[in-house]
Write a protein that holds these residues in place. Structure first.
Motif, PDB file in Angstrom:
ATOM      1  N   PHE A 148      53.922  27.069  56.654  1.00  0.00           N
ATOM      2  CA  PHE A 148      52.836  27.960  57.057  1.00  0.00           C
ATOM      3  C   PHE A 148      52.443  28.890  55.930  1.00  0.00           C
ATOM      4  O   PHE A 148      51.257  29.125  55.675  1.00  0.00           O
ATOM      5  CB  PHE A 148      53.268  28.762  58.293  1.00  0.00           C
ATOM      6  N   THR A 149      53.442  29.432  55.215  1.00  0.00           N
ATOM      7  CA  THR A 149      53.151  30.330  54.093  1.00  0.00           C
ATOM      8  C   THR A 149      52.405  29.591  52.990  1.00  0.00           C
ATOM      9  O   THR A 149      51.473  30.124  52.388  1.00  0.00           O
ATOM     10  CB  THR A 149      54.455  30.903  53.542  1.00  0.00           C
ATOM     11  N   PHE A 150      52.806  28.335  52.713  1.00  0.00           N
ATOM     12  CA  PHE A 150      52.133  27.560  51.669  1.00  0.00           C
ATOM     13  C   PHE A 150      50.677  27.302  52.029  1.00  0.00           C
ATOM     14  O   PHE A 150      49.771  27.468  51.200  1.00  0.00           O
ATOM     15  CB  PHE A 150      52.877  26.240  51.460  1.00  0.00           C
ATOM     16  N   VAL A 151      50.431  26.886  53.286  1.00  0.00           N
ATOM     17  CA  VAL A 151      49.057  26.616  53.720  1.00  0.00           C
ATOM     18  C   VAL A 151      48.235  27.891  53.726  1.00  0.00           C
ATOM     19  O   VAL A 151      47.083  27.925  53.293  1.00  0.00           O
ATOM     20  CB  VAL A 151      49.069  25.965  55.118  1.00  0.00           C
ATOM     21  N   LYS A 152      48.831  28.987  54.186  1.00  0.00           N
ATOM     22  CA  LYS A 152      48.138  30.269  54.228  1.00  0.00           C
ATOM     23  C   LYS A 152      47.783  30.742  52.833  1.00  0.00           C
ATOM     24  O   LYS A 152      46.687  31.231  52.574  1.00  0.00           O
ATOM     25  CB  LYS A 152      49.023  31.310  54.918  1.00  0.00           C
ATOM     26  N   GLY A 153      48.733  30.568  51.896  1.00  0.00           N
ATOM     27  CA  GLY A 153      48.471  30.971  50.519  1.00  0.00           C
ATOM     28  C   GLY A 153      47.387  30.131  49.892  1.00  0.00           C
ATOM     29  O   GLY A 153      46.564  30.611  49.115  1.00  0.00           O
ATOM     30  N   GLY A 154      47.334  28.802  50.229  1.00  0.00           N
ATOM     31  CA  GLY A 154      46.292  27.946  49.686  1.00  0.00           C
ATOM     32  C   GLY A 154      44.922  28.314  50.208  1.00  0.00           C
ATOM     33  O   GLY A 154      43.927  28.224  49.504  1.00  0.00           O
ATOM     34  N   ASP A 155      44.860  28.755  51.486  1.00  0.00           N
ATOM     35  CA  ASP A 155      43.566  29.138  52.044  1.00  0.00           C
ATOM     36  C   ASP A 155      43.051  30.431  51.449  1.00  0.00           C
ATOM     37  O   ASP A 155      41.850  30.624  51.268  1.00  0.00           O
ATOM     38  CB  ASP A 155      43.676  29.283  53.565  1.00  0.00           C
ATOM     39  N   ASP A 156      43.977  31.364  51.156  1.00  0.00           N
ATOM     40  CA  ASP A 156      43.572  32.679  50.663  1.00  0.00           C
ATOM     41  C   ASP A 156      43.506  32.759  49.162  1.00  0.00           C
ATOM     42  O   ASP A 156      43.138  33.788  48.602  1.00  0.00           O
ATOM     43  CB  ASP A 156      44.551  33.756  51.173  1.00  0.00           C
ATOM     44  N   GLY A 157      43.971  31.695  48.427  1.00  0.00           N
ATOM     45  CA  GLY A 157      44.070  31.770  46.976  1.00  0.00           C
ATOM     46  C   GLY A 157      42.710  31.761  46.312  1.00  0.00           C
ATOM     47  O   GLY A 157      41.696  31.366  46.858  1.00  0.00           O
ATOM     48  N   GLY A 158      42.706  32.180  45.020  1.00  0.00           N
ATOM     49  CA  GLY A 158      41.489  32.149  44.213  1.00  0.00           C
ATOM     50  C   GLY A 158      40.800  33.479  44.173  1.00  0.00           C
ATOM     51  O   GLY A 158      40.185  33.906  45.153  1.00  0.00           O
ATOM     52  N   SER A 159      40.962  34.192  43.064  1.00  0.00           N
ATOM     53  CA  SER A 159      40.332  35.503  42.946  1.00  0.00           C
ATOM     54  C   SER A 159      38.827  35.388  42.842  1.00  0.00           C
ATOM     55  O   SER A 159      38.107  36.324  43.166  1.00  0.00           O
ATOM     56  CB  SER A 159      40.883  36.234  41.717  1.00  0.00           C
ATOM     57  N   GLU A 160      38.349  34.226  42.399  1.00  0.00           N
ATOM     58  CA  GLU A 160      36.924  34.066  42.204  1.00  0.00           C
ATOM     59  C   GLU A 160      36.189  33.861  43.520  1.00  0.00           C
ATOM     60  O   GLU A 160      34.966  33.986  43.564  1.00  0.00           O
ATOM     61  CB  GLU A 160      36.656  32.877  41.283  1.00  0.00           C
ATOM     62  N   ALA A 161      36.929  33.528  44.592  1.00  0.00           N
ATOM     63  CA  ALA A 161      36.287  33.219  45.862  1.00  0.00           C
ATOM     64  C   ALA A 161      36.253  34.406  46.790  1.00  0.00           C
ATOM     65  O   ALA A 161      35.965  34.268  47.959  1.00  0.00           O
ATOM     66  CB  ALA A 161      36.995  32.045  46.540  1.00  0.00           C
ATOM     67  N   SER A 162      36.587  35.599  46.346  1.00  0.00           N
ATOM     68  CA  SER A 162      36.656  36.760  47.218  1.00  0.00           C
ATOM     69  C   SER A 162      35.710  37.841  46.733  1.00  0.00           C
ATOM     70  O   SER A 162      35.369  37.914  45.558  1.00  0.00           O
ATOM     71  CB  SER A 162      38.077  37.313  47.280  1.00  0.00           C
ATOM     72  N   VAL A 163      35.289  38.654  47.663  1.00  0.00           N
ATOM     73  CA  VAL A 163      34.424  39.797  47.358  1.00  0.00           C
ATOM     74  C   VAL A 163      35.152  41.051  47.796  1.00  0.00           C
ATOM     75  O   VAL A 163      35.519  41.191  48.964  1.00  0.00           O
ATOM     76  CB  VAL A 163      33.071  39.683  48.086  1.00  0.00           C
ATOM     77  N   ALA A 164      35.364  41.965  46.863  1.00  0.00           N
ATOM     78  CA  ALA A 164      36.002  43.235  47.191  1.00  0.00           C
ATOM     79  C   ALA A 164      34.942  44.185  47.690  1.00  0.00           C
ATOM     80  O   ALA A 164      34.011  44.539  46.954  1.00  0.00           O
ATOM     81  CB  ALA A 164      36.699  43.814  45.957  1.00  0.00           C
ATOM     82  N   GLU A 165      35.055  44.547  48.973  1.00  0.00           N
ATOM     83  CA  GLU A 165      34.021  45.366  49.597  1.00  0.00           C
ATOM     84  C   GLU A 165      34.542  46.776  49.806  1.00  0.00           C
ATOM     85  O   GLU A 165      35.663  46.974  50.260  1.00  0.00           O
ATOM     86  CB  GLU A 165      33.589  44.752  50.924  1.00  0.00           C
ATOM     87  N   GLY A 166      33.733  47.724  49.513  1.00  0.00           N
ATOM     88  CA  GLY A 166      34.111  49.127  49.687  1.00  0.00           C
ATOM     89  C   GLY A 166      34.007  49.558  51.124  1.00  0.00           C
ATOM     90  O   GLY A 166      33.569  48.821  51.998  1.00  0.00           O
TER      91      GLY A 166
END
Length: 287
Positions: A148-166
Motif C-alpha cells: 500500500f505504501t509503495f502504491v501510495k508513494g507512486g501515485d503521489d510522486g513527482g514534484s513536477e506534477a504538483s501545485v503548491a497552493e497558498g
C-alpha cells in the motif's frame, strides 16, 4: 520291683543341634556395616582409600561401617552405597543388600504401572498458543502495508506534477495549513494558449521552470507561509498558487524561466543573480 530307669527317663533325647547351630550362625553373622569394615581392614585399605576409590564421602563410609544409614538420605541411596562399598572391598553386593532389606523392613513394594499409565492417558492435553498462525498473519499484514505504501508513494510522486497552493485569506488573517494538489502539467514545453486560458482568474499562478540549469528556490504565500524551499534541478519545474500573491526568491535567476498567470516573463536575469519577486492576480509585475 525295678532298679532301672523309668520309661520317661528312657525316652530318646531330641536332636536340637540343627536349631542351635542355626541360631549361632545367625548371631555370629556380622551386620552390614561390620562386614564392610572387616573386609576393608582385611584388604589393607583405609577409609580414605575407599572414599577415594568409590567417591563416597568419608563421613558416610564411617557411618555405614557403624550401621548408621541416616546420612545416606534414604534407603534407596543406602542400598547404592552398600553395593559400591561391597564391590570395593570384594564382598557380594547382592547378599549385603538383601541383609540390609531384611534388617530394615524389606524393599518397598513397586507401584503398579497400570494406574500410572491410566492417569497419564486421561490427563487433558494442554494446548499452547498457535505461534505459527500468528507469525503468518503478521507477515501478511506487513506485506500488505508495504504494498500500500509503495502504491501510495507512486501515485503521489513527482514534484513536477504538483501545485503548491497558498492559503485563502480570512477575516482574522489566519493561515491555512493544507496544500491542495492540482492536476499534473508538463513543465518542459512553454504554456499554450489553452493553458493560459485555463489559469484561474481569482488566483495568482506562478510557474518556475529550471530550463537553463539548477537553482535554489523559495516560495511563500500572502500570509508568509512557506510553499517550497529547495533546489530545483535542470528540467524540473514547480507551480505555486495563492488567492492574492506569491513571493519568490531565486538563487540563480538566470537559470530559470517564469510563467505568471499563464504568461511568460521575458525579464533578462543575469546568471547567478539572486532575485526577490512578488506576483499578484493582475498583470505580471515585479515587486
Amino acid at each position: 520291683m525295678s532298679n532301672g530307669n523309668s520309661p520317661e527317663d528312657e525316652r530318646p533325647i531330641e536332636d536340637v543341634s540343627h536349631d542351635v547351630s542355626a541360631d549361632v550362625s545367625e548371631e555370629a553373622r556380622p551386620s552390614v556395616g561390620r562386614a564392610l569394615r572387616q573386609a576393608r581392614i582385611a584388604a589393607g585399605s583405609t577409609v580414605d582409600d575407599i572414599s577415594a576409590a568409590t567417591r563416597v564421602r568419608i563421613a558416610i563410609v564411617h557411618a555405614i561401617e557403624a550401621d548408621d544409614f541416616t546420612p545416606c538420605g534414604g534407603d534407596v541411596y543406602a542400598r547404592g552405597h552398600i553395593r559400591t562399598l561391597a564391590k570395593a572391598v570384594g564382598l557380594d553386593p547382592a547378599e549385603l543388600v538383601a541383609q540390609f532389606d531384611a534388617e530394615h523392613g524389606g524393599r518397598p513394594a513397586p507401584t503398579p504401572a497400570a494406574p500410572l499409565f491410566e492417569a497419564e492417558r486421561i490427563r487433558p492435553e494442554r494446548r499452547g498458543p498457535n505461534w505459527t498462525a500468528a507469525m503468518v498473519a503478521a507477515i501478511v499484514v506487513v506485506i500488505g502495508f508495504v504494498g500500500f505504501t509503495f502504491v501510495k508513494g507512486g501515485d503521489d510522486g513527482g514534484s513536477e506534477a504538483s501545485v503548491a497552493e497558498g492559503s485563502e485569506p480570512t477575516a482574522g488573517g489566519s493561515v491555512s495549513s493544507t496544500a491542495k494538489p492540482k492536476d499534473p502539467a508538463d513543465p518542459k514545453p512553454d504554456p499554450t494558449d489553452s493553458a493560459i486560458a485555463a489559469a484561474p482568474q481569482d488566483k495568482v499562478t506562478v510557474k518556475v521552470s529550471a530550463s537553463d540549469g539548477r537553482s535554489w528556490i523559495s516560495a511563500k504565500d500572502h500570509n508568509g507561509r512557506l510553499l517550497f524551499d529547495g533546489l530545483l534541478k535542470q528540467g524540473d519545474s514547480k507551480t505555486f498558487q495563492d488567492s492574492e500573491k506569491v513571493n519568490l526568491v531565486l538563487g540563480d535567476a538566470g537559470a530559470v524561466q517564469l510563467y505568471v498567470n499563464g504568461k511568460k516573463i521575458e525579464d533578462d536575469f543575469r546568471p547567478g543573480s539572486v532575485e526577490r519577486l512578488t506576483y499578484t492576480k493582475g498583470d505580471p509585475q515585479v515587486g
